[in-house]
Motif scaffolding. Structure first.
Motif, PDB file in Angstrom:
ATOM      1  N   ALA A 134       0.822  -1.362  -0.094  1.00 10.00           N
ATOM      2  CA  ALA A 134       0.152  -0.072   0.195  1.00 10.00           C
ATOM      3  C   ALA A 134       0.803   1.286  -0.184  1.00 10.00           C
ATOM      4  O   ALA A 134       0.531   2.357  -0.630  1.00 10.00           O
ATOM      5  N   ARG A 135       1.985   1.048   0.680  1.00 10.06           N
ATOM      6  CA  ARG A 135       2.785   2.354   0.739  1.00 10.06           C
ATOM      7  C   ARG A 135       3.284   3.005  -0.623  1.00 10.06           C
ATOM      8  O   ARG A 135       3.613   2.299  -1.568  1.00 10.06           O
ATOM      9  N   ARG A 136       3.246   4.482  -0.698  1.00  8.98           N
ATOM     10  CA  ARG A 136       3.656   4.871  -1.978  1.00  8.98           C
ATOM     11  C   ARG A 136       5.133   5.205  -2.097  1.00  8.98           C
ATOM     12  O   ARG A 136       5.664   5.321  -3.117  1.00  8.98           O
ATOM     13  N   SER A 137       5.638   5.547  -0.705  1.00 11.60           N
ATOM     14  CA  SER A 137       7.057   5.671  -0.805  1.00 11.60           C
ATOM     15  C   SER A 137       7.818   4.393   0.129  1.00 11.60           C
ATOM     16  O   SER A 137       7.545   4.036   1.007  1.00 11.60           O
ATOM     17  N   ALA A 138       8.877   4.100  -0.666  1.00 11.67           N
ATOM     18  CA  ALA A 138       9.727   2.993   0.092  1.00 11.67           C
ATOM     19  C   ALA A 138      10.226   3.596   1.438  1.00 11.67           C
ATOM     20  O   ALA A 138      10.577   2.724   2.108  1.00 11.67           O
ATOM     21  N   ASP A 139      10.413   4.956   1.669  1.00  9.28           N
ATOM     22  CA  ASP A 139      10.839   5.205   2.726  1.00  9.28           C
ATOM     23  C   ASP A 139       9.869   5.168   3.980  1.00  9.28           C
ATOM     24  O   ASP A 139      10.204   5.498   5.231  1.00  9.28           O
ATOM     25  N   THR A 140       8.489   4.998   3.730  1.00  7.37           N
ATOM     26  CA  THR A 140       7.372   4.796   4.778  1.00  7.37           C
ATOM     27  C   THR A 140       8.124   3.447   5.406  1.00  7.37           C
ATOM     28  O   THR A 140       7.912   2.606   4.857  1.00  7.37           O
ATOM     29  N   PHE A 141       8.248   3.659   6.834  1.00  6.48           N
ATOM     30  CA  PHE A 141       8.813   2.696   7.532  1.00  6.48           C
ATOM     31  C   PHE A 141       7.686   1.699   8.164  1.00  6.48           C
ATOM     32  O   PHE A 141       6.868   2.291   8.895  1.00  6.48           O
ATOM     33  N   ILE A 142       7.532   0.341   7.871  1.00 10.58           N
ATOM     34  CA  ILE A 142       6.572  -0.431   8.287  1.00 10.58           C
ATOM     35  C   ILE A 142       6.940  -1.224   9.540  1.00 10.58           C
ATOM     36  O   ILE A 142       7.887  -2.343   9.012  1.00 10.58           O
ATOM     37  N   ILE A 143       6.526  -1.118  10.413  1.00  9.98           N
ATOM     38  CA  ILE A 143       7.105  -1.999  11.802  1.00  9.98           C
ATOM     39  C   ILE A 143       5.778  -3.218  12.002  1.00  9.98           C
ATOM     40  O   ILE A 143       4.610  -2.771  11.989  1.00  9.98           O
ATOM     41  N   ALA A 144       6.256  -4.173  12.177  1.00 12.30           N
ATOM     42  CA  ALA A 144       5.171  -5.301  12.652  1.00 12.30           C
ATOM     43  C   ALA A 144       5.438  -5.553  14.150  1.00 12.30           C
ATOM     44  O   ALA A 144       6.446  -5.576  14.764  1.00 12.30           O
ATOM     45  N   ARG A 145       4.300  -5.309  15.122  1.00 15.18           N
ATOM     46  CA  ARG A 145       4.398  -5.290  16.438  1.00 15.18           C
ATOM     47  C   ARG A 145       3.672  -6.712  16.792  1.00 15.18           C
ATOM     48  O   ARG A 145       2.525  -7.212  16.250  1.00 15.18           O
ATOM     49  N   THR A 146       4.588  -7.591  17.930  1.00 17.14           N
ATOM     50  CA  THR A 146       4.009  -8.614  18.246  1.00 17.14           C
ATOM     51  C   THR A 146       3.824  -8.625  19.861  1.00 17.14           C
ATOM     52  O   THR A 146       4.488  -8.034  20.385  1.00 17.14           O
ATOM     53  N   ASP A 147       2.378  -9.082  20.318  1.00 15.25           N
ATOM     54  CA  ASP A 147       2.163  -9.397  21.784  1.00 15.25           C
ATOM     55  C   ASP A 147       2.397 -10.826  21.865  1.00 15.25           C
ATOM     56  O   ASP A 147       1.677 -11.112  22.744  1.00 15.25           O
ATOM     57  N   GLY A 148       3.057 -11.439  21.287  1.00 13.41           N
ATOM     58  CA  GLY A 148       3.369 -12.988  21.535  1.00 13.41           C
ATOM     59  C   GLY A 148       3.985 -13.208  22.982  1.00 13.41           C
ATOM     60  O   GLY A 148       3.480 -14.280  23.355  1.00 13.41           O
ATOM     61  N   ARG A 149       4.547 -12.143  23.270  1.00 14.76           N
ATOM     62  CA  ARG A 149       5.246 -12.479  24.831  1.00 14.76           C
ATOM     63  C   ARG A 149       4.059 -12.566  25.787  1.00 14.76           C
ATOM     64  O   ARG A 149       3.798 -13.501  26.636  1.00 14.76           O
ATOM     65  N   SER A 150       3.117 -11.523  25.881  1.00 13.34           N
ATOM     66  CA  SER A 150       1.968 -11.752  26.746  1.00 13.34           C
ATOM     67  C   SER A 150       1.071 -12.685  26.547  1.00 13.34           C
ATOM     68  O   SER A 150       0.131 -13.381  27.365  1.00 13.34           O
ATOM     69  N   ALA A 151       0.866 -12.811  25.207  1.00 10.98           N
ATOM     70  CA  ALA A 151      -0.313 -13.990  24.754  1.00 10.98           C
ATOM     71  C   ALA A 151       0.258 -15.412  25.168  1.00 10.98           C
ATOM     72  O   ALA A 151      -0.470 -16.264  25.713  1.00 10.98           O
ATOM     73  N   VAL A 152       1.636 -15.506  25.245  1.00  4.63           N
ATOM     74  CA  VAL A 152       2.193 -17.006  25.157  1.00  4.63           C
ATOM     75  C   VAL A 152       3.390 -16.935  25.977  1.00  4.63           C
ATOM     76  O   VAL A 152       3.470 -17.123  27.208  1.00  4.63           O
ATOM     77  N   ASN A 153       4.488 -16.587  25.443  1.00  4.14           N
ATOM     78  CA  ASN A 153       5.801 -16.732  25.973  1.00  4.14           C
ATOM     79  C   ASN A 153       6.852 -15.876  25.283  1.00  4.14           C
ATOM     80  O   ASN A 153       6.460 -15.522  24.022  1.00  4.14           O
ATOM     81  N   VAL A 154       8.257 -15.748  25.665  1.00 14.65           N
ATOM     82  CA  VAL A 154       9.135 -15.035  24.815  1.00 14.65           C
ATOM     83  C   VAL A 154       9.307 -15.741  23.597  1.00 14.65           C
ATOM     84  O   VAL A 154       9.804 -15.346  22.422  1.00 14.65           O
ATOM     85  N   ALA A 155       9.312 -17.159  23.510  1.00 13.50           N
ATOM     86  CA  ALA A 155       9.869 -17.925  22.378  1.00 13.50           C
ATOM     87  C   ALA A 155       8.706 -17.585  21.281  1.00 13.50           C
ATOM     88  O   ALA A 155       9.183 -17.591  20.039  1.00 13.50           O
ATOM     89  N   GLU A 156       7.459 -17.603  21.847  1.00 13.53           N
ATOM     90  CA  GLU A 156       6.571 -17.048  20.657  1.00 13.53           C
ATOM     91  C   GLU A 156       6.585 -15.865  19.996  1.00 13.53           C
ATOM     92  O   GLU A 156       6.400 -15.537  18.847  1.00 13.53           O
ATOM     93  N   ALA A 157       7.195 -14.907  20.834  1.00 14.64           N
ATOM     94  CA  ALA A 157       7.380 -13.376  20.373  1.00 14.64           C
ATOM     95  C   ALA A 157       8.630 -13.719  19.352  1.00 14.64           C
ATOM     96  O   ALA A 157       8.375 -12.838  18.416  1.00 14.64           O
ATOM     97  N   ILE A 158       9.517 -14.636  19.581  1.00 14.64           N
ATOM     98  CA  ILE A 158      10.695 -14.387  18.820  1.00 14.64           C
ATOM     99  C   ILE A 158      10.168 -15.191  17.542  1.00 14.64           C
ATOM    100  O   ILE A 158      10.655 -14.592  16.357  1.00 14.64           O
ATOM    101  N   LYS A 159       9.585 -16.093  17.586  1.00 15.93           N
ATOM    102  CA  LYS A 159       9.112 -17.160  16.276  1.00 15.93           C
ATOM    103  C   LYS A 159       8.228 -15.968  15.513  1.00 15.93           C
ATOM    104  O   LYS A 159       8.631 -16.076  14.467  1.00 15.93           O
ATOM    105  N   ARG A 160       7.308 -15.292  16.066  1.00 11.39           N
ATOM    106  CA  ARG A 160       6.518 -14.188  15.292  1.00 11.39           C
ATOM    107  C   ARG A 160       7.393 -13.140  14.512  1.00 11.39           C
ATOM    108  O   ARG A 160       7.395 -12.744  13.698  1.00 11.39           O
ATOM    109  N   GLY A 161       8.379 -12.771  15.523  1.00  8.43           N
ATOM    110  CA  GLY A 161       9.263 -11.549  15.057  1.00  8.43           C
ATOM    111  C   GLY A 161      10.002 -12.163  13.831  1.00  8.43           C
ATOM    112  O   GLY A 161      10.210 -11.398  12.745  1.00  8.43           O
ATOM    113  N   GLU A 162      10.637 -13.209  13.995  1.00  9.73           N
ATOM    114  CA  GLU A 162      11.100 -13.933  12.805  1.00  9.73           C
ATOM    115  C   GLU A 162      10.412 -13.963  11.495  1.00  9.73           C
ATOM    116  O   GLU A 162      10.861 -13.719  10.533  1.00  9.73           O
ATOM    117  N   ALA A 163       9.208 -14.342  11.711  1.00  6.36           N
ATOM    118  CA  ALA A 163       8.195 -14.478  10.484  1.00  6.36           C
ATOM    119  C   ALA A 163       7.781 -13.244  10.074  1.00  6.36           C
ATOM    120  O   ALA A 163       7.779 -13.163   8.592  1.00  6.36           O
TER     121      ALA A 163
END
Length: 277
Positions: A134-163
């Protein structure tokens, strides 16, 4: 900014005046967070009560008051992949520099509050790809946030961060970490992509850690969603209590200082230059 060897501190601006003051204080960038926006503009808790339209108008006003780059909280994209695309395009048109989208199950809430549920990795990856498309400019910085730590554990947050990294996100925001040890673990596991985390003063899960230490664990961005808002709220309470008690203002800025902050000299120059009877 992320490559200059220093932590990028992102205080939250809940209104245009705060954004102006953040710039005057010497910060390099700031954020507009849903927690502060819901609380200050609508007196609502951060429990998914405000959405794209309400936030869009507020962000327009805030961004216009400050020259700094701004990272905006886009909730879960306010719906499915169609809404993600609309949100990214709309915020980009306002001059937003970065946008983060989270993987909580709707209705989303503050990352430091209560139990969390997260959508499937596949669903979140689809949202990330929609945001990038969707972004018009490649300079628009898209960050993916995960709440995997609170939902499951740190390992889940890491797994999601990698994906999310592998899906093309420009950065990963890991919410809900609770100790320096967890910061270190996540920082090591997700080394190689810009990382963000939260320092929520006044009741967050993570005790205060100085910015340089957080940066040393591998996190380039530190978001402060409550620091300014909570202090402003207490100042208003104190000011109103004093006024009700018949006392004069204690502290605060004077008229000249305030008019300088809000740009009166510049407007006076406009009138001097262009107004003729």
């Amino acid at each position: 900014m992320l490559d200059d060897g220093h932590p990028l501190q992102l205080p939250a601006a809940h209104d245009a005046l705060t954004a102006r003051l953040i710039a005057r204080a010497g910060f390099k960038a700031y954020q507009v967070g849903g927690f502060a926006l819901a609380g200050a503009r609508y007196a609502f808790p951060d429990i998914d009560l405000i959405h794209y339209y309400e936030e869009n108008e507020a962000i327009r006003q805030i961004v216009s008051a400050s020259p700094l780059p701004v990272l905006v909280d886009a909730n879960d994209g306010f719906g499915d992949v169609k809404n993600v695309m609309r949100t990214v395009r709309g915020y980009e048109e306002l001059g937003v520099s970065g946008i983060f989208i989270e993987d909580q199950v709707a209705p989303v809430s503050c990352g430091q509050m209560g139990n969390k549920e997260v959508v499937s990795v596949k669903q979140m990856v689809g949202k990330i790809k929609a945001a990038l498309a969707a972004r018009r400019s490649a300079d628009t910085f898209i960050i993916a946030r995960t709440d995997g730590r609170s939902a499951v554990n740190v390992a889940e947050a890491i797994k999601r961060g990698e994906a999310y990294r592998d899906a093309g996100a420009d950065g990963v925001y890991v919410e809900g970490l609770r100790s320096a040890a967890e910061l270190k673990r996540v920082g090591r596991a997700l080394d190689g992509i810009p990382l963000a985390t939260t320092m929520m003063e006044g009741g967050g899960q993570l005790a205060w850690i100085v910015p340089e230490e957080v940066h040393g664990y591998g996190f380039q961005m530190i978001l402060y969603p409550t620091t300014v808002l909570f202090q402003v709220t207490r100042a208003i309470e104190r000011g109103l209590a004093g006024l009700k008690g018949g006392k004069p203002m204690a502290g605060g800025v004077d008229l000249d200082r305030f008019e300088e902050i809000v740009g009166m000299p510049g407007w006076q120059e406009v009138v001097k230059q262009f107004y003729h009877e």
